[in-house]
Scaffold this motif. Structure first.
Motif, PDB file in Angstrom:
ATOM      1  N   UNK A   1       0.832  -1.199   0.000  1.00  0.00           N
ATOM      2  CA  UNK A   1       0.000   0.000   0.000  1.00  0.00           C
ATOM      3  C   UNK A   1       0.869   1.253   0.000  1.00  0.00           C
ATOM      4  N   UNK A   2       1.875   1.286   0.850  1.00  0.00           N
ATOM      5  CA  UNK A   2       2.704   2.483   0.953  1.00  0.00           C
ATOM      6  C   UNK A   2       3.506   2.732  -0.318  1.00  0.00           C
ATOM      7  N   UNK A   3       3.935   1.668  -0.976  1.00  0.00           N
ATOM      8  CA  UNK A   3       4.682   1.833  -2.220  1.00  0.00           C
ATOM      9  C   UNK A   3       3.764   2.212  -3.374  1.00  0.00           C
TER      10      UNK A   3
ATOM     11  N   UNK B   1      -9.499   2.236  15.744  1.00  0.00           N
ATOM     12  CA  UNK B   1      -8.154   2.393  16.309  1.00  0.00           C
ATOM     13  C   UNK B   1      -7.026   2.258  15.278  1.00  0.00           C
ATOM     14  N   UNK B   2      -7.322   1.776  14.076  1.00  0.00           N
ATOM     15  CA  UNK B   2      -6.276   1.552  13.075  1.00  0.00           C
ATOM     16  C   UNK B   2      -6.097   2.729  12.125  1.00  0.00           C
ATOM     17  N   UNK B   3      -7.093   3.572  11.981  1.00  0.00           N
ATOM     18  CA  UNK B   3      -7.042   4.654  10.999  1.00  0.00           C
ATOM     19  C   UNK B   3      -5.835   5.576  11.179  1.00  0.00           C
ATOM     20  N   UNK B   4      -5.481   5.970  12.431  1.00  0.00           N
ATOM     21  CA  UNK B   4      -4.366   6.916  12.583  1.00  0.00           C
ATOM     22  C   UNK B   4      -3.028   6.411  12.041  1.00  0.00           C
ATOM     23  N   UNK B   5      -2.883   5.117  11.830  1.00  0.00           N
ATOM     24  CA  UNK B   5      -1.610   4.598  11.328  1.00  0.00           C
ATOM     25  C   UNK B   5      -1.471   4.731   9.812  1.00  0.00           C
ATOM     26  N   UNK B   6      -2.512   5.217   9.148  1.00  0.00           N
ATOM     27  CA  UNK B   6      -2.480   5.376   7.692  1.00  0.00           C
ATOM     28  C   UNK B   6      -2.587   6.850   7.311  1.00  0.00           C
ATOM     29  N   UNK B   7      -1.851   7.242   6.279  1.00  0.00           N
ATOM     30  CA  UNK B   7      -1.978   8.582   5.715  1.00  0.00           C
ATOM     31  C   UNK B   7      -3.204   8.616   4.789  1.00  0.00           C
ATOM     32  N   UNK B   8      -3.745   9.819   4.506  1.00  0.00           N
ATOM     33  CA  UNK B   8      -4.911   9.891   3.608  1.00  0.00           C
ATOM     34  C   UNK B   8      -4.677   9.214   2.263  1.00  0.00           C
ATOM     35  N   UNK B   9      -3.464   9.354   1.728  1.00  0.00           N
ATOM     36  CA  UNK B   9      -3.170   8.732   0.430  1.00  0.00           C
ATOM     37  C   UNK B   9      -3.233   7.211   0.512  1.00  0.00           C
ATOM     38  N   UNK B  10      -2.801   6.653   1.652  1.00  0.00           N
ATOM     39  CA  UNK B  10      -2.884   5.205   1.838  1.00  0.00           C
ATOM     40  C   UNK B  10      -4.338   4.756   1.903  1.00  0.00           C
ATOM     41  N   UNK B  11      -5.142   5.492   2.664  1.00  0.00           N
ATOM     42  CA  UNK B  11      -6.560   5.150   2.780  1.00  0.00           C
ATOM     43  C   UNK B  11      -7.241   5.214   1.415  1.00  0.00           C
TER      44      UNK B  11
ATOM     45  N   UNK C   1     -14.944   9.045   1.214  1.00  0.00           N
ATOM     46  CA  UNK C   1     -14.730   7.993   2.204  1.00  0.00           C
ATOM     47  C   UNK C   1     -13.503   8.291   3.058  1.00  0.00           C
ATOM     48  N   UNK C   2     -12.441   8.775   2.440  1.00  0.00           N
ATOM     49  CA  UNK C   2     -11.223   9.109   3.177  1.00  0.00           C
ATOM     50  C   UNK C   2     -11.504  10.226   4.182  1.00  0.00           C
ATOM     51  N   UNK C   3     -12.267  11.222   3.758  1.00  0.00           N
ATOM     52  CA  UNK C   3     -12.599  12.339   4.650  1.00  0.00           C
ATOM     53  C   UNK C   3     -13.330  11.839   5.894  1.00  0.00           C
ATOM     54  N   UNK C   4     -14.268  10.915   5.697  1.00  0.00           N
ATOM     55  CA  UNK C   4     -14.985  10.381   6.851  1.00  0.00           C
ATOM     56  C   UNK C   4     -14.090   9.489   7.702  1.00  0.00           C
ATOM     57  N   UNK C   5     -13.308   8.635   7.083  1.00  0.00           N
ATOM     58  CA  UNK C   5     -12.452   7.723   7.847  1.00  0.00           C
ATOM     59  C   UNK C   5     -11.494   8.484   8.756  1.00  0.00           C
ATOM     60  N   UNK C   6     -11.009   9.626   8.305  1.00  0.00           N
ATOM     61  CA  UNK C   6     -10.103  10.419   9.139  1.00  0.00           C
ATOM     62  C   UNK C   6     -10.807  10.930  10.398  1.00  0.00           C
ATOM     63  N   UNK C   7     -12.125  11.130  10.313  1.00  0.00           N
ATOM     64  CA  UNK C   7     -12.891  11.596  11.469  1.00  0.00           C
ATOM     65  C   UNK C   7     -13.289  10.453  12.395  1.00  0.00           C
ATOM     66  N   UNK C   8     -13.373   9.259  11.862  1.00  0.00           N
ATOM     67  CA  UNK C   8     -13.952   8.127  12.586  1.00  0.00           C
ATOM     68  C   UNK C   8     -13.339   7.862  13.958  1.00  0.00           C
ATOM     69  N   UNK C   9     -12.013   7.862  14.114  1.00  0.00           N
ATOM     70  CA  UNK C   9     -11.451   7.495  15.426  1.00  0.00           C
ATOM     71  C   UNK C   9     -11.847   8.422  16.562  1.00  0.00           C
TER      72      UNK C   9
END
Length: 364
Positions: free
Chosen positions: A54-56, A113-123, A151-159
């Motif tokens: 994912x990161x690559x 609890x997992x969302x903060x470990x990903x950047x928006x681009x990864x999500x 979806x990314x915008x919402x996921x960033x708010x979810x935690x």
């Protein structure tokens, strides 16, 4: 040469391992049962490989300059879909994935609890492309990247959401579904469970542009749009899965339900050059082959075809998103969509925004 013998041994061992693996699989001994789970080392390696991939592979992803992940309308669009499309597997701030989902191998993670470990681009990459050999699908409409960013915008708010905050974002006035469920017509339950979450029980949309107003549109237009979604001809990862689950009789009742609702008030606060929008809407741009919008979308004194949507009082943000999707060829639609595609691509972005601002300020 001395190195040839070790190399031959290595090659031989590799061939033997390959043959042994094939025989093992052909004999039916491979442990494919979901109930057996993964060894800890297997689980670690698969997640390690996934995260590195994912990161690559997301290195080329960039947040578009016109996208703000803090935009409430964008967050709302993602929230409505998360509740129906994601929460059963990934849970909410206070609920775990369902007991059935927890029997999968690999198990979908409880996301908050997992969302903060990903950047928006990864999500973005994960939501758009999905993950092989898991239950995570690719986005149903791959070219609708505007929906993926929602979806990314919402996921960033979810935690950070409480359960009450989550419900307010994801369900809105869908609670009025209790009234709808009491109707004899079972379509009330469909509206309560699927439609009201985004469009509202009264069809006026939520979030001032997050979702379109359906109330007051003609029944032929709404039905044609629902059928286009169900057939995969109008592209949306939000709408296609919902429409595809309903038979044609249900689509007809849905179209009739929202067409019977009274249209809402105009929106006079949208940014954009309304004077320019009025000129384009009423006169077109003849030198570029752009006809006047009012010929199909009104307002005008003469009758207009019922298969075209009325734009008066529609949210400007929604109109702009649709015009942009027409212009870049990602929207699809009814059998008349090609007409709008050829028109939208001849308009500049500022002109599309001006038309949207003009129509949003008109009384329905």
């Amino acid at each position: 040469m001395k190195w040839k013998r070790p190399l031959a041994w290595i090659a031989g061992a590799a061939v033997a391992a390959g043959i042994g693996g094939f025989v093992f699989a052909a004999a039916g001994f491979a442990p494919i049962a979901a109930s057996s789970g993964h060894w800890a080392v297997t689980d670690w390696f698969l997640h390690f490989a996934m995260r590195r991939a994912v990161k690559t592979q997301s290195l080329g992803v960039a947040i578009p300059p016109d996208v703000s992940l803090d935009d409430r309308a964008l967050v709302l669009r993602g929230a409505g879909h998360y509740e129906s499309g994601c929460a059963p597997c990934h849970g909410t701030p206070t609920t775990q994935p369902s007991v059935v989902v927890r029997q999968m191998t690999p198990k979908p993670p409880h996301l908050p609890p997992h969302i903060p470990s990903w950047e928006p681009e990864h999500l973005f990459w994960i939501v758009k492309h999905g993950v092989k050999f898991t239950a995570m699908p690719a986005w149903p409409a791959l070219h609708r990247e505007d929906e993926v960013w929602a979806m990314v915008a919402f996921l960033r708010r979810l935690p950070d959401l409480s359960e009450a905050e989550y419900r307010a974002l994801a369900a809105g006035d869908a609670g009025s579904g209790n009234r709808l469920r009491s109707h004899d017509d079972p379509i009330g339950a469909v509206v309560a469970e699927s439609c009201a979450r985004c469009h509202g029980a009264e069809g006026l949309g939520r979030g001032a542009g997050a979702f379109p107003k359906l109330a007051g549109q003609t029944e032929p237009y709404l039905l044609a749009s629902l059928r286009a979604y169900a057939a995969g001809e109008r592209h949306s990862g939000f709408m296609e899965p919902v429409a595809a689950m309903l038979d044609d009789a249900a689509l007809q009742r849905l179209a009739a339900y929202y067409a019977a609702m009274p249209a809402g008030a105009a929106e006079a606060t949208a940014a954009g050059d309304r004077a320019l929008g009025e000129r384009i809407a009423t006169r077109g741009i003849p030198e570029r082959g752009v006809p006047a919008c009012v010929q199909c979308h009104g307002p005008k004194e003469a009758p207009r075809a019922a298969v075209y949507p009325s734009l008066a009082g529609q949210y400007a943000d929604y109109i702009t998103v649709q015009l942009d999707a027409f212009a870049n060829g990602t929207r699809g639609g009814t059998p008349f969509a090609h007409i709008m595609r050829s028109i939208a691509e001849r308009l500049e972005p500022a002109e599309r925004g001006a038309v949207a601002a003009y129509y949003s300020a008109l009384a329905p």
